[in-house]
Design an enzyme around this catalytic site. Sequence first.
Site, mmCIF file in Angstrom:
data_model
loop_
_atom_site.group_PDB
_atom_site.id
_atom_site.type_symbol
_atom_site.label_atom_id
_atom_site.label_comp_id
_atom_site.label_asym_id
_atom_site.label_seq_id
_atom_site.Cartn_x
_atom_site.Cartn_y
_atom_site.Cartn_z
ATOM 1 N N GLN A 92 -49.871 78.996 -108.020
ATOM 2 C CA GLN A 92 -51.201 79.025 -107.408
ATOM 3 C C GLN A 92 -52.140 78.008 -108.065
ATOM 4 O O GLN A 92 -53.362 78.202 -108.106
ATOM 5 C CB GLN A 92 -51.789 80.433 -107.493
ATOM 6 C CG GLN A 92 -51.044 81.460 -106.677
ATOM 7 C CD GLN A 92 -51.152 81.197 -105.179
ATOM 8 O OE1 GLN A 92 -52.114 80.628 -104.701
ATOM 9 N NE2 GLN A 92 -50.137 81.606 -104.427
ATOM 10 N N SER A 93 -51.597 76.914 -108.541
ATOM 11 C CA SER A 93 -52.363 75.911 -109.279
ATOM 12 C C SER A 93 -53.467 75.268 -108.440
ATOM 13 O O SER A 93 -53.217 74.761 -107.344
ATOM 14 C CB SER A 93 -51.412 74.821 -109.780
ATOM 15 O OG SER A 93 -52.124 73.673 -110.197
#
Length: 297
Positions: free
Chosen positions: A89-90
Amino acid sequence: MARAELSDLPAALAAALAALPRVSLAHTPTPLEFCRRLSRALGDAEVWIKRDDCTGLAFGGNKARQLEFTLGEAVHQGADCVIQGAASQSNHCRQCAAACARLGLACYLVLVRDARAEPVQGNLLLDHVLGAQITWVEGPLRESLDDAKLALAERLRQEGRRPYAIVGDRGRALSALGYVNAFLELWAQLEVHSLRPDAVYVCSAGATGAGLRLAARLFGDPFRIVSIAPIRWEYDAREAMARAANLAAAELGIPMHLTRDDFHLDEGYVGPGYGQISPEARAAIELTARTEGILLD
C-alpha cells in the site's frame, strides 16, 4: 554553490536546485495554513500545517517532490522505464506510477506481499489503474528489497530496455533535494506570516526528514526539525538520513558533514508495525478531521 549570507541564501539555493536534472510533477507552492480549531482543541499549541497533501499527483503527498529529482535523473539518463518498490500500500509507489504515466515511462513496482496485498484495494488498486507492472516478493519490508529491484533492472536491460531503479543512498539523496526545495518554500511562507516556529514536525525516517534537516542547517538551525518515524528500519535510520543529507549537499556543491546525532528521529509512535494503525493514531486522525476537515494518512 558557495556559502552565502542568509539574505542571499534562498536565491543561491534555488539556483543550485534549478541546475539539477528535474521534472515538474508537484503543484507548488502548497499552502501553509493555521489550524485554528485544532490548536484550540490541543490547548497549549499554535499549529500550522504545510499542506503537502495538495501536491496534486494521484491524490497528493510528499513523494511528488522527491520524484521530481529521481525521475528527473531518469529522464536525463534516457531511461524508458522506472523501478520502485515498497509495501503493498505504498504511497511512494502510487505516486511513482502516476509520475511515470505523466512522463510516458513504463513503471515496474516490486511490492512486498504483506497482509494488505489482498484484496486489491487502496493504493494497490491505484497502481493497477495507473498501469504499473507489479512483481511480488515474499518476506518483510526491508532494505534488501533493493536487491530485487536491481535484479529486475538487470533483466530489463538484457531485454533491451533502459531501466532506472530508485534505490539506496542515491535514491534517498536525490529525494532529499525535494525537501530542501520544500524548506525554501516554507521559509518564504513563514516570512510572509512573520512566524518563527519552535519546531517543524514531519512523518519521516528517510529522505523527507533528511532534506528538511539539511536545509535547516544551511539556514543556521532557526528551528528544530523533528522526524516522527512511520517504521522501525533494520538499519540505523539516523545514520542513513545523515548520509542522504550529506550526499544531497554534495549534489548542490555544498560541503556538509551532518552526523546521526544531528537528527531528531522519534520512533516511539510506530505502534504495532508499519501501516498498522494504533488507537492514538486513530484519535489523531479523527481530531484533525473533525476540527479542520483535513484527512491524515
